[in-house]
Structures are given as C-alpha cells and as structure tokens.
Design a protein around this motif. Structure first.
Motif, short mmCIF file in Angstrom:
data_model
loop_
_atom_site.label_atom_id
_atom_site.label_comp_id
_atom_site.label_asym_id
_atom_site.label_seq_id
_atom_site.Cartn_x
_atom_site.Cartn_y
_atom_site.Cartn_z
N LYS A 1 0.83 -1.19 0.00
CA LYS A 1 0.00 0.00 0.00
C LYS A 1 0.87 1.25 0.00
CE LYS A 1 -3.86 2.17 2.44
NZ LYS A 1 -4.78 2.09 3.62
N ASN B 1 -1.14 7.10 -1.29
CA ASN B 1 -2.33 7.59 -1.97
C ASN B 1 -3.42 6.53 -2.11
OD1 ASN B 1 -1.05 5.91 -3.73
ND2 ASN B 1 -0.76 7.42 -5.36
N ASN B 2 -3.36 5.51 -1.21
CA ASN B 2 -4.34 4.41 -1.23
C ASN B 2 -4.29 3.60 -2.52
OD1 ASN B 2 -5.45 4.37 1.33
ND2 ASN B 2 -6.97 5.94 0.83
N LYS B 3 -3.17 3.68 -3.20
CA LYS B 3 -2.92 2.82 -4.34
C LYS B 3 -2.08 1.64 -3.87
CE LYS B 3 -4.73 5.63 -7.49
NZ LYS B 3 -5.87 5.27 -8.36
N TYR B 4 -2.03 0.63 -4.70
CA TYR B 4 -1.27 -0.57 -4.33
C TYR B 4 -0.21 -0.84 -5.40
CZ TYR B 4 -4.92 -1.06 -0.92
OH TYR B 4 -5.78 -0.82 0.12
#
Length: 640
Positions: A513, A516-519
């Motif tokens: 993670k 920016n709450n992206k993976y």
C-alpha cells in the motif's frame, strides 16, 4: 418432537426450528428473533451464466409436512418443497426434502436433507447451502471449536456502531466499546474461526449460568465439497453455529457447482447431530466440551447411521470399502520405495489429477494412511470413482487411472480381485512425484500450507487475544499490512544457504500500500550460487502455491527488467485466504523450465513478481519452492 429429554418445536409446514427446550431453559434458540431466524436450512443460488459466488439467499421453507416414522424408538418428520415451472426465476429449481429425527433416550436431534434437480428443469448455480442455529445471546457466551480454540465471545450488539467499528470488510469489526470491557480493542471476525473439513467434527456453545451446552456434530465429510482440507465456517458471534455443506470460501467460483439443463442430480446432505448436554451445580462448565467430544466419537463410530428412513441414505451393508498401500518412488531422495506416511487418500468422482479439490457436486471419501502407507477407506456409497492421493513432504498429486466401481449389491468391481467380503484391495500403489533432477535448493515444506513461513505479530490495534502465542498465529486480522511495514521500499530478498524461511520468507506475497491508497506489485528475489553449471542442459524450478487471490506469478532469471518473463501463470485464484486468515486455499503446482544458458557460474537470482495491484488482498501464499539440476547430474541425498 419430544422424547422426555428435550423438546424440538418446528413450524408447519415450513420446517423451521423455532424452539429447543432442554434442561431448565425453555428455549435455547434466540427468542427475540423472528421464528424464521432461529434454526433453519438455507442456500444461495443463481441462474446459469451468473458469475462469482453470490446470488439469491433463500431460507428453505417447506410447503408440505409428513410424519415418516413414529414409533416408540424414533420420530422422523419431513418438510418438502417441490419445484414447478411456475416458480422459474423465483425459486431454485430443486425439490428439497428436509428431515428431522429424534430418537428415544437421545440428548439431541438429527437433521438431513435430500436435494434433487430433474433433467427437464432449467440450469442454475448453487453457491452455498448449510444448516444454521441462532442461540440466545443472553445465555450462550462461551464458544469452543477445538481444545485450543475456545473463549468468551463478544455479543452481537458489540459488532454494531457505536460499540463496533467495521474494518476492511464487513465481517471484521474492531470492538471499541463492548459490553464486556475486557474485550475492548479486540477484533471479531467469523473467518478467524474457520476450520478444515477434516477437523470440523464438533463445535458449539456453553451457557455457564445454566451449565448447558449446544453442539453441532458432523460425523462424516462425505457430503461436503472440496475434500478434507477445504475450509468452512463453524461457530461465531451471534451466538451462531453452522454446518456448512457447500461453500466457495477459500476457493472462489471453482467450488460453485453449475448444473445444466438436462442434468439430473440428487444429493443427501447430512445427517448432522445437534447435541445438548448439561451439568450438576458446581461442576466446571468446561466439562461440557469434553463430553461433547466424547459424544462426537460415538457419532463418528456410528456412521453411517442405521436410522434415516430415506432410501437415498444407504446403510453400511449397501456400501463398500477400499484398502491398499501407497508408496513413493523418488530416485533422487532414496534408492528404495518410501512409505507414504500420513498420505491423504480418497475416492472422488472421476476426473483429472488433483481434480478432487475442485469437485463440488457429488460425494468424496477420504482417509489418512498410516506411517507405513497402509490405508482403508470405509463406507463408500455406490458409484464410480477415481482414487486420489497427496503425500505430505512431496509435491504434486497421485491418481489411480482405473475407475473404481462400487455397487450397492453384493459385488464390488475394480481391476483387482475382490477380497473377503467383497471389499476391494487395491494392492500396492506407487506415486512418483514430479522430479527431473537433484535438489539444488528448496524453500519451505511441501504440505500445501504457508504456515511454516514468517507470520508476523499483528498490529497491536487489531488483536484477537485467542491467537496470541497460538500455533494458528496466522488467524490474526490485518497481517497483510505488516509486509509494507517490514519492507517499506525494497522487497524481500532470500539468500539460499544463509536465510531461514521461518524468519525471512513472509507468509504471503501481497501488494504494498502506498500513501495515496494505491497498491504496488512486489518482486521477491531468491539469490543462490551455482558452482557447477551445465549451460547446455535444462534446470527445473518447481513452485507449489498454497493459495492465490486474483494474482499472477511471473518468473524471471537474472534479469528483473526482461519485458517477457520466463514464465507467467496468468491470472490465478479467487481464494481470498489472505483476508480470511486461511493460510491456504486451493493448491497449484507450476513447473518452470530454466535453460542453463539463462544461468551463470557463481551468483544467480530468480525474481518472483506478483504484478496485479487493485486490492490489498491480492497475492500468493507459497507452499514450497524447489530448484532442480539437470537430469543427467544424478546426485542422491543421504538416505533417510
């Protein structure tokens, strides 16, 4: 139904268990619930062509009631629901016959059901079916599912706002202000109490104040899908207790049976036993668990039961037995045959090698071989089967290629001679696991589980106290988030010969993670040294996977930036075992040819990439990885 020990009340003609009177408690079931939400059979279904594991939830309500048996020894009653074309699209196209049985002198009652789909009816999918009991929350607070998995449980009210705070998915709740202050700060999640089919024999609840127990005993796995290691729910906050016969948990859509138009299907689920017990005043209520285990042994030894009145449930004299011995031959481990100690050996419908773990329509019969590889599978229903096996300590699956035919008469047929009593003796069977050359290095234990790898401590904010210092430490919530904390920027690097897989190999290759709450996908490295390299030969990388969830395995050798990986699995798995604390789901085995020209004398690196990045729960749990030398360089290990 009343036998003087307990009284079971059911709605007529629906066949919902509305009350269980036992001891000094007028109703063990949750009296504040609607009568349809106390003790019931249910299912989830969808029309053919639907995808996924969801569908229409249906509490099965009968439309006709019949007394099947009523005498001094037994009462058996039936609640049936028949299907016709006027119900198309509204009800699952099944005839369903729910049975309930009460025996003289018995401190409990039984239930089983017969489902039937006629060939002329429309196609459909069946995602789940089970029997469920909701007990009184003011009475039952202590839950037990194993000797080392039992505790005081939260109240259902504790899971609701503002007492509870939902976490990454609805089933997981942080207890922020529970009624019982000792539980504050813990996580409650029903998936933390899942078990493998082979271990779901008895579980349930204790009412300490009245010293009463309510237990669900499952004496056989034959009617469950997916084999002995398939995981299912047991008991959880409600207080709820379940017998799950068919589900897609820890497997995904692979275990959703799809029935075609023109396909006739009939199956008996159960019987299972709802056992009640009690104590004299002053005794330790935990004795109720010990007594329930003893009763479970009695039920297992009584299988198949002789009392069900339905002709669709065959008695022991209508069933067959299969025995034999399984050996392993791996010339790179040992010159002679090796006993398949502890092997899982089973009969399941004919299919491909390993197909049993995705089989979900019919019956399966499993046992464990003894230390010398001898096995006996008993009480097998009539039908055609293949014999399958897998052996802890060895990769891959065994299949005996001749169909085993069990008939319900006096003859059992197979390509070997029937022994005494027409039991089938399969003789000596030999499994040759995948092997091209000597083991140059290996990581893990080939046992279809990731439990031997590094399982981190949970975030202190998300603890279930039951699993602190527990063998099943992987059942804690949120462990997938610990990877990014341990490896915030660089990924895992494992060096053969110096790293320890119990400390240095994270139990799941998950996404990372970002802020920016992206993976982000991850690439793990395995570094190893080759002193003697044959560049003209082919090496073999074997990757056994214990679970996969919407993931992909890419393998590169010595060049992490190669546009095309040496191997890609493509998209695999819908197990969701990472989120559900399962430590394994469905088993995969990939065998990758590594040309010697891709390797160098000296230091080499294998790169394992999982590139898919839409969720924190995507990833791979490895079971075992082995790198083999060319077949020409036979070099046996020490004999053991």
């Amino acid at each position: 139904m009343d036998n003087g020990i307990l009284q079971v009340t059911l709605s007529n003609p629906e066949g919902i268990v509305t009350g269980v009177r036992y001891g000094n408690i007028d109703n063990l079931l949750e009296v504040i619930n609607d009568e349809s939400n106390r003790g019931y059979w249910d299912l989830v279904w969808s029309a053919l062509g639907s995808t996924g594991t969801t569908g229409i939830f249906d509490v099965i309500k009968g439309t006709s009631f019949n007394v099947i048996v009523e005498n001094d020894e037994q009462v058996e009653i039936s609640f049936t629901r028949t299907w016709d074309t006027s119900q198309e699209g509204k009800l699952v196209p099944l005839n369903i016959d729910k049975r309930f049985v009460l025996l003289r002198g018995c401190s409990g009652f039984y239930s089983y059901a017969i489902y039937e789909h006629l060939a002329e009816w429309p196609a459909f999918n069946l995602a789940e079916t089970r029997i469920a009991f909701k007990l009184r929350k003011d009475k039952f607070h202590y839950m037990a599912i194993a000797d080392n998995r039992q505790r005081n449980m939260p109240l259902p009210d504790d899971r609701l706002p503002p007492r509870g705070q939902a976490l990454a998915y609805p089933e997981a709740v942080l207890l922020v202000n529970p009624v019982e202050p000792d539980l504050k700060g813990e996580v409650d999640d029903k998936y933390q109490y899942s078990c493998e089919n082979k271990d779901i024999r008895v579980h349930g609840w204790i009412c300490r104040d009245e010293s009463v127990g309510f237990w669900l005993i499952t004496p056989s796995d034959e009617f469950k899908s997916g084999g002995p290691q398939k995981q299912n729910l047991t008991s959880h906050v409600g207080p709820t207790t379940l017998a799950v016969y068919l589900s897609a948990h820890y497997s995904g859509e692979d275990l959703v049976p799809k029935f075609n138009a023109g396909e006739h299907w009939k199956k008996v689920f159960g019987p299972v036993f709802m056992y009640c017990n009690s104590l004299f005043d002053g005794a330790d209520p935990l004795w109720l668990w010990d007594d329930a285990k003893e009763q479970m042994i009695i039920e297992v030894q009584s299988w198949p039961y002789n009392f069900p009145a339905s002709e669709d449930f065959p008695k022991s004299d209508q069933r067959g037995n299969v025995s034999g011995r399984l050996l392993v031959q791996d010339r790179y481990v040992y010159d002679d045959y090796i006993s398949a100690s502890g092997a899982f050996v089973g009969l399941a419908p004919p299919g491909d090698v390993g197909s049993w773990q995705r089989e979900c329509k019919d019956y399966q019969f499993w046992t464990r071989a003894d230390e010398n590889g001898f096995f006996s599978i008993n009480n097998i229903r009539a039908g055609d089967y293949n014999l399958y096996a897998w052996v802890p300590g060895f990769i891959g699956d065994y299949k005996y290629n001749v169909v085993v035919n069990i008939t319900s008469g006096t003859h059992f047929m197979v390509d070997v001679t029937c022994g005494t009593g027409c039991d089938i003796d399969m003789g000596v069977l030999v499994y040759e696991p995948p092997r091209n050359g000597p083991t140059l290095w290996e990581i893990g234990i080939p046992d279809r589980s990731a439990a031997e790898f590094y399982v981190p401590d949970p975030n202190p904010k998300y603890i279930n106290k039951l699993y602190v210092n527990h063998p099943d430490r992987f059942r804690q919530y949120g462990l997938w988030e610990r990877y990014a904390e341990l490896y915030p920027n660089e990924d895992l690097v494992y060096t053969v010969g110096t790293s320890d897989y119990a400390k240095d190999w994270f139990f799941a290759q998950v996404t990372r993670k970002k802020d920016n709450n992206k993976y982000q996908g991850t690439t793990w490295q395995i570094k190893f040294t080759l002193d003697d390299l044959d560049q003209s030969s082919t090496y073999k990388l074997r990757v056994a996977i214990a679970s996969a969830t919407f993931s992909e395995l890419q393998v590169r050798v010595n060049n992490p930036n190669a546009n095309r990986p040496l191997f890609s699995s493509g998209l695999i798995g819908r197990d969701n075992s990472i989120a559900r604390h399962g430590i394994h789901g469905l088993y995969w085995l990939f065998n990758v040819d590594v040309p010697g020209a891709r390797l160098v004398a000296g230091d080499n690196t294998i790169f394992l990439t999982q590139p898919r990045t839409t969720s924190p729960f995507q990833g791979i749990m490895y079971d075992y990885i082995r790198f083999e030398g060319p077949s020409s360089s036979i070099s046996k290990r020490e004999k053991h």
